[in-house]
Design an enzyme around this catalytic site. Structure first.
Site, PDB file in Angstrom:
ATOM      1  N   GLU A  80      78.077  37.066 -65.822  1.00  0.00           N
ATOM      2  CA  GLU A  80      78.672  37.222 -67.248  1.00  0.00           C
ATOM      3  C   GLU A  80      77.470  37.574 -68.149  1.00  0.00           C
ATOM      4  OE1 GLU A  80      81.456  36.886 -68.623  1.00  0.00           O
ATOM      5  OE2 GLU A  80      82.604  36.017 -66.911  1.00  0.00           O
ATOM      6  N   GLU A 111      75.723  28.592 -44.781  1.00  0.00           N
ATOM      7  CA  GLU A 111      75.113  27.780 -45.388  1.00  0.00           C
ATOM      8  C   GLU A 111      74.005  26.881 -44.733  1.00  0.00           C
ATOM      9  OE1 GLU A 111      77.258  23.513 -46.265  1.00  0.00           O
ATOM     10  OE2 GLU A 111      78.442  25.180 -46.977  1.00  0.00           O
TER      11      GLU A 111
END
Length: 274
Positions: A80, A111
């Site tokens: 953004e 992960e």
């Protein structure tokens, strides 16, 4: 002492026997606790932001790192920055365990790789002017811990956002942010309150940095990218308000310069009408 609050049993039980209204009201009741938990972390957030700003003023970058929901939220916030504040996409970078494929689908054991996070940072040329923020509700994600440990060892500023007290991740951060939201409505589902808290804190970090770097004027996104009709209309109305222009004149001016800020500066440089 490390306390795994994110895995504590929910305050609610027999969820499958509840009505839709009861479930929604329960979740909303728990969500109202999140803003209060975030408010208690403001001094921690401030400490991190105040150290990031001078680095970014000198060309440093900000990296977010996470896995699963935490990684997706970091990528979301980073993505953004260009449209909202007109900064290049290399200014704030979101990295997620498993790469872009993990944005939509789980990537098995991604992960759990302690070395991979640091390798990805190196591929971006990370250096001591940058900042790395690890995001992990549990504070135990190896991908994130390994990256922060190496970053810190190389003199890079590190921060983290987690929802447990004195976690292994916080131990690797110069500026840990521990936002304690309590047990999740669905036990262990940290995409809920913990994820909401992460999103709020990421908003606070990136927005406060961009404001301090001069990317907002008054309360307006004068550096936003004019990437669709909605944003062109918004920019047009900004110029209308600032210079008392008609919609057509303001839109023409905006499209001529391609930027609210540049269009505004051009108007201010014009000699006043006699």
């Amino acid at each position: 002492m490390f306390e795994k609050i994110t895995e504590q049993p929910s305050l609610y039980d027999r969820l499958e026997e509840k009505s839709t209204r009861e479930i929604l009201e329960d979740i909303n009741r728990e969500d109202r606790k999140v803003a209060e938990a975030v408010s208690r972390t403001i001094p921690m957030i401030e400490r991190l932001v105040e150290q990031i700003i001078p680095r970014m003023e000198q060309g440093g970058r900000l990296f977010y790192m996470g896995a699963g929901t935490s990684g997706r939220l970091g990528v979301l916030d980073a993505s953004e920055i260009p449209p909202t504040f007109g900064m290049p996409p290399t200014f704030v970078i979101g990295l997620i365990a498993g790469g872009d494929r993990a944005l939509r689908n789980p990537v098995e054991k991604a992960e759990d790789n302690t070395e991979r996070g640091w390798e990805e940072l190196l591929s971006h040329g990370v250096n001591s002017s940058d900042t790395v923020i690890g995001i992990a509700a549990s504070g135990t994600t190896p991908y994130v811990i390994g990256a922060l440990r190496e970053a810190r060892r190389h003199g890079i500023l590190t921060g983290c956002i987690c929802s447990n007290i004195e976690s292994p991740l916080a131990a690797e951060a110069d500026c840990p942010i521990e936002v304690i939201v309590g047990p999740e409505y669905v036990t262990g589902s940290s995409r809920m309150k913990s994820g909401t808290a992460q999103k709020m804190i990421l908003n606070m970090i990136s927005t406060s940095i961009m404001i301090r770097l001069g990317r907002v004027k008054g309360n307006r996104m004068v550096n936003m990218q004019l990437s669709n009709n909605k944003l062109i209309d918004r920019g047009t109305r900004m110029l209308m308000s600032e210079f008392d222009l008609s919609y057509e004149d303001a839109r023409t001016l905006l499209l001529r310069y391609g930027s609210v800020r540049i269009a505004s500066e051009s108007m201010k440089q014009k000699p006043p009408k006699k």
